[in-house]
Design an enzyme around this catalytic site. Structure first.
Site, PDB file in Angstrom:
ATOM      1  N   GLU A  82      -1.646   0.409  -0.637  1.00 39.42           N
ATOM      2  CA  GLU A  82      -1.738   1.739  -1.225  1.00 39.42           C
ATOM      3  C   GLU A  82      -2.486   1.699  -2.565  1.00 39.42           C
ATOM      4  OE1 GLU A  82      -1.010   4.767  -0.026  1.00 39.42           O
ATOM      5  OE2 GLU A  82      -1.783   5.530  -1.921  1.00 39.42           O
TER       6      GLU A  82
ATOM      7  N   THR B  41      -4.618   8.961   1.928  1.00 37.06           N
ATOM      8  CA  THR B  41      -4.166   7.940   2.880  1.00 37.06           C
ATOM      9  C   THR B  41      -4.526   8.313   4.317  1.00 37.06           C
ATOM     10  OG1 THR B  41      -2.333   7.206   1.499  1.00 37.06           O
ATOM     11  CG2 THR B  41      -2.127   6.789   3.828  1.00 37.06           C
TER      12      THR B  41
ATOM     13  N   HIS C 169       1.787   3.400  -5.498  1.00 27.31           N
ATOM     14  CA  HIS C 169       1.280   4.781  -5.501  1.00 27.31           C
ATOM     15  C   HIS C 169       1.532   5.370  -6.879  1.00 27.31           C
ATOM     16  CE1 HIS C 169       0.833   9.011  -4.500  1.00 27.31           C
ATOM     17  NE2 HIS C 169       0.393   8.685  -3.289  1.00 27.31           N
TER      18      HIS C 169
ATOM     19  N   ASP D  41      -6.615   1.465   0.476  1.00 19.18           N
ATOM     20  CA  ASP D  41      -6.971   2.739   1.120  1.00 19.18           C
ATOM     21  C   ASP D  41      -7.907   3.600   0.278  1.00 19.18           C
ATOM     22  OD1 ASP D  41      -4.913   3.481  -0.673  1.00 19.18           O
ATOM     23  OD2 ASP D  41      -4.040   4.949   0.693  1.00 19.18           O
ATOM     24  N   HIS D  42      -7.718   3.577  -1.057  1.00 19.15           N
ATOM     25  CA  HIS D  42      -8.574   4.384  -1.936  1.00 19.15           C
ATOM     26  C   HIS D  42      -8.295   3.997  -3.369  1.00 19.15           C
ATOM     27  CE1 HIS D  42      -4.890   6.654  -2.571  1.00 19.15           C
ATOM     28  NE2 HIS D  42      -4.802   6.828  -1.254  1.00 19.15           N
TER      29      HIS D  42
END
Ligand code: GP9
Ligand code: MN
Length: 723
Positions: free
Chosen positions: A262, A311, A428, A488-489
């Site tokens: 994440e 996500t 996160h 993911d980013h």
């Protein structure tokens, strides 16, 4: 006795008063449903406030429609019908929620007879005595009329007042919506999950909004025809890169485990954080090792390509090799209905894989519980499958160490080979939960709290992955598994990046768009224990930066790469990415907003940068401009093809004779009672069962899992971890 005396509040005997009486009753029912039936994960007083106000505006508006009808009887009857419909809608959701932990969508109501049939059945089976509470007034109110305890107001109702009521309802609604947008920016656009919409805006609004979106997307879809597919097919054919024959199938038949890191950025790899004493701390020692391992394909020019679906966009890019939407999330807008040719489906139909997702958040987030069916995921282990408490979870669900640990009792029962995905959450935003907890990894010392905590949560995630690897080794799964690890980013947003600059040895004053875009790199690695990677002979060092591949690519390229390593040619599927290990790979990465990074040039809006040096090209030559033009066209084309496929749902026209894939029947999946299902299959297969549990002579491997999770420590140790 006169009605006025009985009620002591005469207003019920006026038309407007009666309407507000119904509003109060419906408000009461809604609030009871929120507190006793739905599991909305309320985290703050502000959210309680939303629950209390959100039924009001919509109920006034809808019941207010009846005030426009002149004849009193017709007006009262219309009001009664609207009230009954609202109650039925609310109760259907209560009943559906009991079975599926989600709200009823229009697609569910219209799309599937079996759901509606199952719903009726479920409603009967799951009926609780206190459900009568939802209906009791539907009997009592008519009785009150018949016995003249309340009376109908025969006076005519002024149109002006009807308008005023509608206007007040709209104003209240506007206020509710703006509060909600403050609490959850872009709530409607991104539609994180149905739970969120209900939490902030109420059940009736959810249904209306969902219906609006359903019919909007349905229109585009129904206008599409198989002819639209021709362009896409030509595009895919033209961009097919083939594969490196030396690598094709080198992990054929292995289990695949994807670990979704994440918000994990590439710069964390090999990063050392200095504490206040100047001592350096390696943030992700374990992932660094895997990244440089002889048994890993790793990439350092790999970019995330997500947009607002975050996500879920990343998942879509990886599973389908397609982009997300320009705005909102593809999972929430199309996931439940579209046809896909997704990884779990291809692997299952082509090579007999079983597939599963482990994620410690609610199954409805990003509409996963519906989308996974269309992707062909056999099992989905969401929050209901884990022991979650305040200590081991936060806003996005179960923390990572616990997720991995608690997943084993399910994982060991999956038939092999399996294709499994772990979606981690601890790293996160808002990062910082771990201050002084876990192993006390230091915080950074910038003026931005978000940045400061980022390293400690990334470190926590690193340790979680390390513990999971140790289990894979101990259980024997490791040797016949390929492990895909990716970020993911971004984790730190562009507006915060200038505050990060100094930690990266850069000057915050000169920080620019080019620097921002370079930070969109995320790790991507495929770890293949004992695989025979050509060129990495036995004598090669176990870890070396020389193994790192510098090819430019993004999340859209993962699936073609992985399929080829598994020995499946992606030629027959409509995928928009290219194999990262193919020498023919185009050296360009498109972003959803059509900006791009290519090996030589980076184009951000109207600005052109030299990718290697970061220099802004103020006066590009004609030759450069013509190269840029070609690159732009490439990017435009890729994004346009993706939008055609997704918004028109074109894959439904791509037949079995072309793809080799039979259509998916989403009704076959329901993600309930997963463990029972797994055990039943083991029993049926007897000695042919390939699950780890069966192979291990029916002995569980759960005990092999070792974790040093602070959330897992006994209570007496608690004081040690208090901040
Ligand atoms: C939620 C988790 C986080 O379930 O996947 O999603 P994000 O906010 O990163 O899109
Ligand atoms: Mn994410």
């Amino acid at each position: 006795m006169k009605a006025q005396n009985l009620f002591n509040f005469r207003f019920v005997n006026t038309r407007l008063g009666f309407m507000f009486f119904l509003v109060i009753l419906f408000w009461l029912k809604s609030v009871c449903a929120y507190f006793f039936n739905f599991d909305l994960n309320i985290e703050s007083n502000f959210q309680y406030f939303f629950l209390l106000i959100n039924p009001i505006a919509m109920t006034i508006f809808l019941l207010g429609i009846a005030l426009y009808i002149k004849p009193p009887l017709a007006s009262y009857i219309t009001m009664g019908i609207i009230y009954c419909l609202l109650t039925i809608l609310l109760f259907s959701n209560v009943s559906y929620y009991r079975e599926f932990s989600d709200f009823l969508t229009i697609a569910t109501i219209l799309g599937s007879k079996s759901v509606s049939a199952g719903l009726g059945e479920a409603a009967v089976n799951l009926f609780r005595p206190y459900d009568l509470f939802f209906f009791v007034d539907l009997i009592v109110i008519p009785l009150l009329f018949f016995t003249k305890k309340i009376s109908m107001d025969q006076r005519s109702f002024r149109l002006r007042v009807s308008f005023a009521i509608s206007a007040i309802a709209c104003m209240l609604f506007g206020a509710n919506l703006s509060f909600a947008e403050v609490a959850r920016p872009e709530l409607l656009k991104r539609m994180f999950s149905n739970d969120y919409i209900v939490k902030y805006m109420g059940v009736s609004f959810f249904t209306v909004y969902d219906g609006y979106r359903f019919f909007k997307t349905d229109q585009v879809r129904s206008e599409a025809s198989p002819k639209d597919l021709v362009k896409v097919k030509d595009y895919v054919k033209e961009h097919y890169t083939g594969y490196d024959p030396n690598l094709f199938g080198i992990v054929r038949g292995r289990n695949v485990i994807t670990i979704h890191l994440e918000s994990f950025e590439q710069f964390l790899i090999n990063y050392k954080l200095k504490d206040q004493q100047g001592e350096e701390h390696e943030v992700t020692p374990f992932l660094n090792k895997i990244f440089a391992s002889k048994e890993t394909f790793s990439f350092d020019n790999f970019f995330h390509q997500v947009s607002q679906g975050k996500t879920s966009d990343a998942e879509n890019l990886l599973e389908n090799s397609l982009f997300g939407l320009e705005s909102g999330s593809l999972f929430t807008q199309y996931g439940g209905e579209n046809t896909f040719q997704a990884a779990p489906n291809i692997l299952q139909q082509h090579s007999g894989y079983t597939s599963a997702v482990f994620h410690g958040n609610g199954g409805g987030f990003w509409n996963r519980n519906e989308t996974y069916k269309q992707l062909g995921y056999d099992y989905f282990f969401h929050d209901k499958y884990f022991k979650i408490n305040e200590k081991n979870s936060f806003q996005y669900g179960l923390h990572d160490k616990e997720l991995f640990k608690q997943s084993i009792k399910y994982l060991e029962h999956l038939q092999q080979p399996f294709y499994v995905k772990y979606i981690t959450v601890s790293n996160h935003f808002p990062y910082g939960e771990f201050h002084g907890k876990d192993d006390g990894f230091p915080f950074a010392d910038t003026k931005d709290k978000t940045i400061n905590g980022y390293f400690a949560t990334a470190h926590y995630l690193d340790t979680a992955v390390k513990e999971f690897f140790a289990y894979l080794k101990a259980s024997g799964l490791y040797d016949h598994t390929a492990i895909v690890i990716y970020g993911d980013h971004y984790g730190i947003s562009n507006k915060r990046n200038p505050d990060l600059a100094e930690l990266l040895g850069k000057d915050p004053e000169t920080w620019n768009d080019y620097d921002n875009v370079m930070l969109q790199r995320v790790p991507f690695m495929i770890h293949m224990p004992n695989a025979n990677i050509p060129g990495r002979i036995e004598e090669s060092p176990a870890e070396s930066l020389d193994y790192i591949n510098h090819s430019f690519g993004g999340e859209v390229d993962v699936l073609p790469t992985l399929l080829h390593l598994l020995g499946i040619d992606n030629q027959r599927y409509l995928q928009l990415g290219q194999d990262l290990l193919s020498p023919k790979k185009d050296q360009i990465v498109a972003f959803r907003n059509k900006n791009f990074v290519a090996s030589d040039y980076t184009v951000l809006g109207s600005k052109i940068y030299n990718t290697q040096t970061g220099e802004l090209l103020e006066n590009p030559t004609e030759e450069t401009l013509s190269i840029i033009e070609q690159l732009k066209q490439k990017v435009n084309q890729q994004i346009t093809m993706s939008d055609l496929l997704t918004t028109k749902d074109l894959l439904r026209f791509y037949g079995k004779n072309e793809s080799g894939l039979s259509p998916i029947n989403p009704e076959k999946y329901n993600y309930q009672k997963e463990l029972e299902r797994l055990k039943k299959i083991e029993k049926q297969k007897k000695q042919n069962s390939t699950s780890l549990y069966s192979k291990n002579n029916k002995r569980s491997t759960v005990k092999l899992y070792k974790t040093k999770s602070y959330q897992n420590y006994q209570d007496e140790d608690e004081s040690e971890f208090l901040p």
